[in-house]
Motif scaffolding. Structure first.
Motif, PDB file in Angstrom:
ATOM      1  N   ASP A  61       0.853  -1.190   0.000  1.00 38.98           N
ATOM      2  CA  ASP A  61       0.000   0.000   0.000  1.00 38.98           C
ATOM      3  C   ASP A  61       0.887   1.238   0.000  1.00 38.98           C
ATOM      4  OD1 ASP A  61       0.991   0.152   2.638  1.00 38.98           O
ATOM      5  OD2 ASP A  61      -0.799  -0.802   3.457  1.00 38.98           O
ATOM      6  N   LEU A  62       0.264   2.417   0.101  1.00 36.34           N
ATOM      7  CA  LEU A  62       1.030   3.663   0.088  1.00 36.34           C
ATOM      8  C   LEU A  62       1.947   3.787   1.292  1.00 36.34           C
ATOM      9  CD1 LEU A  62      -1.562   6.322  -1.137  1.00 36.34           C
ATOM     10  CD2 LEU A  62       0.516   5.598  -2.317  1.00 36.34           C
ATOM     11  N   ASP A  63       1.500   3.312   2.447  1.00 33.40           N
ATOM     12  CA  ASP A  63       2.344   3.384   3.642  1.00 33.40           C
ATOM     13  C   ASP A  63       3.648   2.623   3.441  1.00 33.40           C
ATOM     14  OD1 ASP A  63       0.673   5.017   5.061  1.00 33.40           O
ATOM     15  OD2 ASP A  63      -0.242   3.414   6.249  1.00 33.40           O
ATOM     16  N   ALA A  64       3.547   1.435   2.844  1.00 36.82           N
ATOM     17  CA  ALA A  64       4.749   0.636   2.589  1.00 36.82           C
ATOM     18  C   ALA A  64       5.685   1.362   1.627  1.00 36.82           C
ATOM     19  CB  ALA A  64       4.369  -0.728   2.029  1.00 36.82           C
ATOM     20  N   LEU A  65       5.105   2.007   0.616  1.00 36.70           N
ATOM     21  CA  LEU A  65       5.912   2.765  -0.343  1.00 36.70           C
ATOM     22  C   LEU A  65       6.595   3.945   0.342  1.00 36.70           C
ATOM     23  CD1 LEU A  65       6.864   3.622  -3.171  1.00 36.70           C
ATOM     24  CD2 LEU A  65       4.633   4.733  -3.484  1.00 36.70           C
ATOM     25  N   LEU A  66       5.847   4.737   1.095  1.00 33.94           N
ATOM     26  CA  LEU A  66       6.416   5.899   1.777  1.00 33.94           C
ATOM     27  C   LEU A  66       7.508   5.492   2.755  1.00 33.94           C
ATOM     28  CD1 LEU A  66       3.202   7.990   2.465  1.00 33.94           C
ATOM     29  CD2 LEU A  66       5.148   8.704   1.075  1.00 33.94           C
ATOM     30  N   ALA A  67       7.279   4.397   3.472  1.00 25.92           N
ATOM     31  CA  ALA A  67       8.279   3.933   4.441  1.00 25.92           C
ATOM     32  C   ALA A  67       9.587   3.596   3.741  1.00 25.92           C
ATOM     33  CB  ALA A  67       7.747   2.713   5.194  1.00 25.92           C
ATOM     34  N   GLU A  68       9.507   2.913   2.607  1.00 24.70           N
ATOM     35  CA  GLU A  68      10.734   2.534   1.906  1.00 24.70           C
ATOM     36  C   GLU A  68      11.424   3.753   1.296  1.00 24.70           C
ATOM     37  OE1 GLU A  68      12.198  -0.463  -1.665  1.00 24.70           O
ATOM     38  OE2 GLU A  68      10.714  -1.126  -0.188  1.00 24.70           O
ATOM     39  N   VAL A  69      10.643   4.683   0.765  1.00 21.86           N
ATOM     40  CA  VAL A  69      11.237   5.871   0.156  1.00 21.86           C
ATOM     41  C   VAL A  69      11.978   6.708   1.193  1.00 21.86           C
ATOM     42  CG1 VAL A  69      10.709   8.085  -0.951  1.00 21.86           C
ATOM     43  CG2 VAL A  69       9.636   5.992  -1.782  1.00 21.86           C
ATOM     44  N   ILE A  70      11.363   6.953   2.342  1.00 19.56           N
ATOM     45  CA  ILE A  70      12.041   7.789   3.335  1.00 19.56           C
ATOM     46  C   ILE A  70      13.189   7.034   3.990  1.00 19.56           C
ATOM     47  CG2 ILE A  70      10.698   7.291   5.436  1.00 19.56           C
ATOM     48  CD1 ILE A  70      10.669  10.453   5.789  1.00 19.56           C
ATOM     49  N   ASP A  71      13.074   5.710   4.129  1.00 19.75           N
ATOM     50  CA  ASP A  71      14.195   4.924   4.645  1.00 19.75           C
ATOM     51  C   ASP A  71      15.381   5.000   3.692  1.00 19.75           C
ATOM     52  OD1 ASP A  71      12.819   4.223   6.901  1.00 19.75           O
ATOM     53  OD2 ASP A  71      12.401   2.153   6.287  1.00 19.75           O
ATOM     54  N   ASP A  72      15.115   4.964   2.396  1.00 18.55           N
ATOM     55  CA  ASP A  72      16.192   5.104   1.404  1.00 18.55           C
ATOM     56  C   ASP A  72      16.891   6.456   1.564  1.00 18.55           C
ATOM     57  OD1 ASP A  72      15.629   2.632   0.329  1.00 18.55           O
ATOM     58  OD2 ASP A  72      14.639   3.402  -1.468  1.00 18.55           O
ATOM     59  N   ILE A  73      16.099   7.499   1.809  1.00 21.98           N
ATOM     60  CA  ILE A  73      16.668   8.832   1.978  1.00 21.98           C
ATOM     61  C   ILE A  73      17.586   8.872   3.188  1.00 21.98           C
ATOM     62  CG2 ILE A  73      16.092  11.208   2.610  1.00 21.98           C
ATOM     63  CD1 ILE A  73      13.572  10.914   0.861  1.00 21.98           C
ATOM     64  N   PHE A  74      17.124   8.350   4.307  1.00 20.72           N
ATOM     65  CA  PHE A  74      17.941   8.375   5.517  1.00 20.72           C
ATOM     66  C   PHE A  74      19.189   7.503   5.382  1.00 20.72           C
ATOM     67  CE2 PHE A  74      13.871   9.524   7.885  1.00 20.72           C
ATOM     68  CZ  PHE A  74      14.232  10.855   7.998  1.00 20.72           C
ATOM     69  N   GLY A 122       3.276  15.300   9.410  1.00 19.71           N
ATOM     70  CA  GLY A 122       1.841  15.230   9.200  1.00 19.71           C
ATOM     71  C   GLY A 122       1.334  13.889   8.715  1.00 19.71           C
ATOM     72  N   GLN A 123       2.243  12.938   8.511  1.00 21.27           N
ATOM     73  CA  GLN A 123       1.852  11.630   7.992  1.00 21.27           C
ATOM     74  C   GLN A 123       2.375  10.563   8.957  1.00 21.27           C
ATOM     75  OE1 GLN A 123       2.817   8.697   6.619  1.00 21.27           O
ATOM     76  NE2 GLN A 123       0.911   8.247   5.526  1.00 21.27           N
ATOM     77  N   PRO A 124       1.483   9.753   9.551  1.00 23.41           N
ATOM     78  CA  PRO A 124       1.905   8.831  10.617  1.00 23.41           C
ATOM     79  C   PRO A 124       3.082   7.931  10.260  1.00 23.41           C
ATOM     80  CG  PRO A 124      -0.482   8.932  10.519  1.00 23.41           C
ATOM     81  CD  PRO A 124       0.019   9.717   9.338  1.00 23.41           C
ATOM     82  N   THR A 125       3.066   7.331   9.074  1.00 24.85           N
ATOM     83  CA  THR A 125       4.163   6.439   8.684  1.00 24.85           C
ATOM     84  C   THR A 125       5.475   7.192   8.596  1.00 24.85           C
ATOM     85  OG1 THR A 125       2.694   4.954   7.450  1.00 24.85           O
ATOM     86  CG2 THR A 125       5.029   4.910   6.872  1.00 24.85           C
ATOM     87  N   LEU A 126       5.452   8.371   7.970  1.00 29.73           N
ATOM     88  CA  LEU A 126       6.667   9.159   7.832  1.00 29.73           C
ATOM     89  C   LEU A 126       7.122   9.699   9.180  1.00 29.73           C
ATOM     90  CD1 LEU A 126       5.834  11.168   4.584  1.00 29.73           C
ATOM     91  CD2 LEU A 126       7.340   9.194   4.799  1.00 29.73           C
ATOM     92  N   ARG A 127       6.183  10.108  10.008  1.00 32.08           N
ATOM     93  CA  ARG A 127       6.548  10.648  11.311  1.00 32.08           C
ATOM     94  C   ARG A 127       7.251   9.583  12.159  1.00 32.08           C
ATOM     95  NH1 ARG A 127       1.946  12.358  12.662  1.00 32.08           N
ATOM     96  NH2 ARG A 127       1.270  10.651  14.010  1.00 32.08           N
TER      97      ARG A 127
END
Length: 210
Positions: A61-74, A122-127
């Motif tokens: 889902d979108l949460d899984a996508l956002l989690a991987e994208v921001i993890d890649d950034i960090f 503002g987004q729980p997964t990203l926060r």
């Protein structure tokens, strides 16, 4: 089992990996243009030039996508910081300036990543992912920014020794404050040029940790 033949010399596994990277890049594109709140599976799939079927091939889902994208950034940011610390002068001032310069430049050179980072609270997964990063970078500052520290190539956490509690608190305050200052600057709310913002954050960081 039915063998999956390569298509134009590219294996099925490599094609899946390519589609996955296209989806992640499209995610950043949509965020960069419209923000996290407008992110949808349809918007990402359209930007990637793929059907929704291929979105769900790589992400639940979108949460899984956002989690991987921001993890890649960090992960990329951490690798750049550690490499830079290896190559810089071992004094506290130089190390602090190196970290701040790299942090500012890292997000400034890709406005998509910057917007994702700015809107993370503002987004729980990203926060939740950013909170984990806060802890990791707090430990990095504790280990690398004091007089008897030496930059190391290995991961800075967990620390080899238990950090001083006051220093750890100061580092957490610095990380949170730097994040707010940097995001305000990226939004254009702080009227300093790049060199001024780097110098001021560095000065405050050194004062807080020493």
């Amino acid at each position: 089992m039915t063998a999956v033949r390569p298509y134009r010399g590219v294996s099925a596994e490599d094609r899946r990996a390519q589609r996955r990277e296209k989806v992640k890049s499209a995610c950043l594109d949509v965020v960069g243009d419209n923000g996290v709140t407008d992110l949808t599976v349809e918007a990402v799939s359209a930007r990637a030039g793929l059907t929704k079927r291929y979105f769900y091939e790589g992400f639940a889902d979108l949460d899984a996508l956002l989690a991987e994208v921001i993890d890649d950034i960090f992960t990329e940011l951490l690798a750049e910081i550690l490499a830079a610390l290896d190559a810089t002068d071992p004094t506290v001032a130089h190390r602090a300036h190196t970290i701040v310069s790299l942090l500012i430049d890292f997000f400034q050179r890709d406005v998509r990543r910057a917007r994702l980072y700015v809107e993370a609270p503002g987004q729980p997964t990203l926060r939740a992912r950013r909170d984990v990063a806060f802890d990791l970078y707090t430990r990095l500052l504790v280990e690398h920014l004091h007089a008897d520290s030496t930059p190391r190539r290995s991961e800075p956490w967990p620390p080899t020794t238990v950090p001083d509690r006051r220093r750890a608190l100061a580092a957490l305050i610095v990380v949170a404050g730097v994040t707010e200052a940097m995001t305000a600057w990226l939004r254009g709310a702080v009227e300093l040029d790049r060199h001024e913002i780097v110098d001021e954050i560095t000065r405050v960081m050194i004062a807080a940790l020493e």
